[in-house]
Design a protein around this motif. Structure first.
Motif, PDB file in Angstrom:
ATOM      1  N   TYR A  40       0.881  -1.285  -0.032  1.00  0.00           N
ATOM      2  CA  TYR A  40       0.054  -0.083  -0.080  1.00  0.00           C
ATOM      3  C   TYR A  40       0.808   0.945   0.005  1.00  0.00           C
ATOM      4  CZ  TYR A  40       1.137  -0.062   4.909  1.00  0.00           C
ATOM      5  OH  TYR A  40       1.853   0.118   6.188  1.00  0.00           O
ATOM      6  N   GLY A  41       0.292   2.405  -0.207  1.00  0.00           N
ATOM      7  CA  GLY A  41       1.088   3.599  -0.330  1.00  0.00           C
ATOM      8  C   GLY A  41       2.195   4.031   0.722  1.00  0.00           C
ATOM      9  N   GLY A  42       1.654   3.409   1.945  1.00  0.00           N
ATOM     10  CA  GLY A  42       2.822   3.867   3.173  1.00  0.00           C
ATOM     11  C   GLY A  42       3.774   2.899   3.302  1.00  0.00           C
ATOM     12  N   ALA A  43       3.817   1.746   2.493  1.00  0.00           N
ATOM     13  CA  ALA A  43       4.871   0.785   2.632  1.00  0.00           C
ATOM     14  C   ALA A  43       6.248   1.614   1.943  1.00  0.00           C
ATOM     15  CB  ALA A  43       4.400  -0.403   1.744  1.00  0.00           C
ATOM     16  N   TRP A  44       5.863   2.631   1.149  1.00  0.00           N
ATOM     17  CA  TRP A  44       7.331   3.468   0.834  1.00  0.00           C
ATOM     18  C   TRP A  44       7.972   4.107   1.738  1.00  0.00           C
ATOM     19  CZ3 TRP A  44       9.311   2.405  -3.766  1.00  0.00           C
ATOM     20  CH2 TRP A  44       8.888   1.827  -4.748  1.00  0.00           C
ATOM     21  N   SER A  45       7.487   4.313   2.753  1.00  0.00           N
ATOM     22  CA  SER A  45       7.996   5.047   3.896  1.00  0.00           C
ATOM     23  C   SER A  45       9.504   5.237   3.965  1.00  0.00           C
ATOM     24  CB  SER A  45       7.129   5.011   5.391  1.00  0.00           C
ATOM     25  OG  SER A  45       7.588   3.908   5.591  1.00  0.00           O
ATOM     26  N   GLU A  46      10.239   3.861   4.009  1.00  0.00           N
ATOM     27  CA  GLU A  46      11.573   3.914   4.236  1.00  0.00           C
ATOM     28  C   GLU A  46      12.474   4.469   3.426  1.00  0.00           C
ATOM     29  OE1 GLU A  46      11.274  -0.685   5.886  1.00  0.00           O
ATOM     30  OE2 GLU A  46      10.119   0.415   4.154  1.00  0.00           O
ATOM     31  N   VAL A  47      11.935   4.258   2.042  1.00  0.00           N
ATOM     32  CA  VAL A  47      12.572   4.936   0.806  1.00  0.00           C
ATOM     33  C   VAL A  47      12.160   6.588   0.829  1.00  0.00           C
ATOM     34  CG1 VAL A  47      12.971   5.230  -1.686  1.00  0.00           C
ATOM     35  CG2 VAL A  47      12.877   3.015  -0.259  1.00  0.00           C
ATOM     36  N   ALA A  48      11.076   6.939   1.110  1.00  0.00           N
ATOM     37  CA  ALA A  48      10.471   8.185   0.764  1.00  0.00           C
ATOM     38  C   ALA A  48      11.139   9.192   1.853  1.00  0.00           C
ATOM     39  CB  ALA A  48       8.973   8.204   0.886  1.00  0.00           C
ATOM     40  N   GLU A  49      11.141   8.687   3.085  1.00  0.00           N
ATOM     41  CA  GLU A  49      11.759   9.446   4.102  1.00  0.00           C
ATOM     42  C   GLU A  49      13.339  10.057   3.942  1.00  0.00           C
ATOM     43  OE1 GLU A  49      11.294   7.041   7.785  1.00  0.00           O
ATOM     44  OE2 GLU A  49       9.057   7.362   7.905  1.00  0.00           O
ATOM     45  N   ARG A  50      14.173   9.155   3.234  1.00  0.00           N
ATOM     46  CA  ARG A  50      15.167   9.499   2.839  1.00  0.00           C
ATOM     47  C   ARG A  50      15.590  10.271   1.676  1.00  0.00           C
ATOM     48  NH1 ARG A  50      14.774   4.657   5.702  1.00  0.00           N
ATOM     49  NH2 ARG A  50      16.654   3.882   6.724  1.00  0.00           N
ATOM     50  N   LEU A  51      14.393  10.511   1.043  1.00  0.00           N
ATOM     51  CA  LEU A  51      14.469  11.662  -0.053  1.00  0.00           C
ATOM     52  C   LEU A  51      13.643  12.766   0.039  1.00  0.00           C
ATOM     53  CD1 LEU A  51      14.001   8.695  -2.877  1.00  0.00           C
ATOM     54  CD2 LEU A  51      15.991  10.166  -2.753  1.00  0.00           C
ATOM     55  N   ALA A  52      12.873  12.945   1.071  1.00  0.00           N
ATOM     56  CA  ALA A  52      11.919  14.041   1.508  1.00  0.00           C
ATOM     57  C   ALA A  52      12.831  15.525   1.487  1.00  0.00           C
ATOM     58  CB  ALA A  52      11.276  13.781   2.342  1.00  0.00           C
ATOM     59  N   ASP A  53      13.919  15.439   1.777  1.00  0.00           N
ATOM     60  CA  ASP A  53      14.490  16.552   2.069  1.00  0.00           C
ATOM     61  C   ASP A  53      14.870  17.504   0.657  1.00  0.00           C
ATOM     62  OD1 ASP A  53      16.396  14.463   1.086  1.00  0.00           O
ATOM     63  OD2 ASP A  53      18.073  15.898   1.540  1.00  0.00           O
ATOM     64  N   SER A  54      14.558  16.581  -0.667  1.00  0.00           N
ATOM     65  CA  SER A  54      15.183  17.166  -1.858  1.00  0.00           C
ATOM     66  C   SER A  54      13.649  16.869  -2.870  1.00  0.00           C
ATOM     67  CB  SER A  54      16.085  16.332  -2.494  1.00  0.00           C
ATOM     68  OG  SER A  54      17.270  16.776  -1.699  1.00  0.00           O
ATOM     69  N   TYR A  55      12.894  15.952  -2.342  1.00  0.00           N
ATOM     70  CA  TYR A  55      11.579  15.643  -3.390  1.00  0.00           C
ATOM     71  C   TYR A  55      10.370  15.909  -2.625  1.00  0.00           C
ATOM     72  CZ  TYR A  55      15.438  14.443  -6.310  1.00  0.00           C
ATOM     73  OH  TYR A  55      16.771  14.300  -7.125  1.00  0.00           O
ATOM     74  N   HIS A  56       9.338  16.025  -3.360  1.00  0.00           N
ATOM     75  CA  HIS A  56       7.892  15.794  -2.904  1.00  0.00           C
ATOM     76  C   HIS A  56       7.460  14.406  -3.160  1.00  0.00           C
ATOM     77  CE1 HIS A  56       3.671  17.154  -3.260  1.00  0.00           C
ATOM     78  NE2 HIS A  56       3.688  16.379  -2.275  1.00  0.00           N
ATOM     79  N   CYS A  57       7.705  13.473  -2.069  1.00  0.00           N
ATOM     80  CA  CYS A  57       7.426  12.125  -2.356  1.00  0.00           C
ATOM     81  C   CYS A  57       6.082  11.847  -2.415  1.00  0.00           C
ATOM     82  CB  CYS A  57       8.150  11.198  -1.318  1.00  0.00           C
ATOM     83  SG  CYS A  57       9.984  11.466  -1.680  1.00  0.00           S
ATOM     84  N   VAL A  58       5.242  11.213  -3.020  1.00  0.00           N
ATOM     85  CA  VAL A  58       3.782  11.131  -3.138  1.00  0.00           C
ATOM     86  C   VAL A  58       3.709   9.458  -3.555  1.00  0.00           C
ATOM     87  CG1 VAL A  58       1.658  11.575  -4.282  1.00  0.00           C
ATOM     88  CG2 VAL A  58       3.276  13.299  -3.948  1.00  0.00           C
TER      89      VAL A  58
END
Length: 297
Positions: A38-56
């Motif tokens: 589900y969408g929230g399963a991306w949290s580990e990767v997205a959290e590491r990129l959120a300083d530079s990107y809008h992760c959706v």
């Protein structure tokens, strides 16, 4: 740590849910999950990129808190791509699309059929339909590894998978791969999503609606219609991250990918399998960051 924010939107007249990390004004990375996530399963990767990107990361049709129609016909690729095309419109696309597992099928669909919406394409242990159908039909190792598709397509498979607190789904989920990342707390989150009314059947309907044909082991399919390769080209910059220990999708599935992706970069990761995003989120996020902006990385 970057915490996610929950959003609810209407896509083509139907309700959908997504989570997001990072600043809305930053470049968008649209993360598309596979089965049974589900969408929230991306949290580990997205959290590491959120300083530079809008992760959706949306819950795709039939998953999580998004719309889950009951009939199989609602899960054809045209409709799945249409959902995400509508979301990209809301996000002000074009965007970089990141797909894993079934999410890769939708990501490829966007790149092939709505190329104006996809600036770059990143696939993580996912497959393009041309080499994948070739391997499914060959009767060899990938055919054997994919027999679970026929099991899932059978009527009532969702009841078998959900029995005994999802023990059948957990067995399928592991499939001779490393699930040490799936902590008890994380498993509770997965089971909460699987337990939503009608969701498990809807999730499996992706397999039932797919036109991919799976041979029997040792019995190649030789009468398949030719795929329209000209219409299945990926013309945007394409990055493939591949966990080499995957036992669900074998390396043969990416052989010849450069024939349908003219601007392709492939990076192999040892010591990781199909669940590479959970096993090695630092590596995955670092690879995405360096490919997206090699100067800044």
């Amino acid at each position: 740590m970057q915490y996610c924010r929950h959003r609810f939107v209407e896509l083509n007249g139907n309700p959908f849910h997504y989570v997001e990390w990072g600043a809305p004004g930053a470049p968008v990375l649209l993360f598309l999950h596979g089965f049974p996530e589900y969408g929230g399963a991306w949290s580990e990767v997205a959290e590491r990129l959120a300083d530079s990107y809008h992760c959706v990361a949306p819950d795709q049709r039939g998953f999580g808190q998004s719309w889950a129609p009951a009939h199989v016909e609602a899960y054809g690729l045209r409709d799945l791509v249409g959902d995400m095309a509508a979301l990209i419109g809301i996000l002000g696309g074009p965007v970089t699309v990141v797909g894993h597992d079934w999410g890769a099928a939708v990501a490829y669909g966007l790149a092939m059929f709505r190329p104006e919406l996809v600036s770059k394409l990143i696939i993580i242990n996912g497959v393009h339909p041309v080499p994948f159908q070739r391997e499914l039909a060959a009767g060899g190792a990938q055919t054997i590894a994919s027999q679970y598709i026929l099991y899932l397509r059978a009527e009532g498979s969702e009841d078998k998978l959900s029995a005994d607190d999802f023990s059948g789904l957990m067995k399928l989920f592991s499939a001779r791969m490393d699930l040490s990342w799936l902590t008890p707390d994380r498993l509770k989150l997965y089971k909460a999503e699987w337990s939503r009314p009608g969701r498990l059947k809807a999730m499996i309907n992706w397999y039932r609606a797919s036109p991919l044909q799976v041979a029997k082991p040792g019995e190649p399919l030789t009468d398949l219609p030719s795929l329209p390769i000209g219409r299945l080209q990926v013309r945007c910059p394409h990055f493939l991250i591949w966990g080499d220990d995957d036992t669900a999708l074998l390396p043969s599935c990416i052989e010849g990918l450069d024939e349908v992706a003219s601007d392709l970069t492939v990076h192999h990761v040892s010591g990781a399998d199909h669940w590479i995003c959970h096993q090695k989120p630092d590596v995955v996020a670092g690879l995405i960051r360096s490919w997206m902006d090699p100067v800044q990385a």
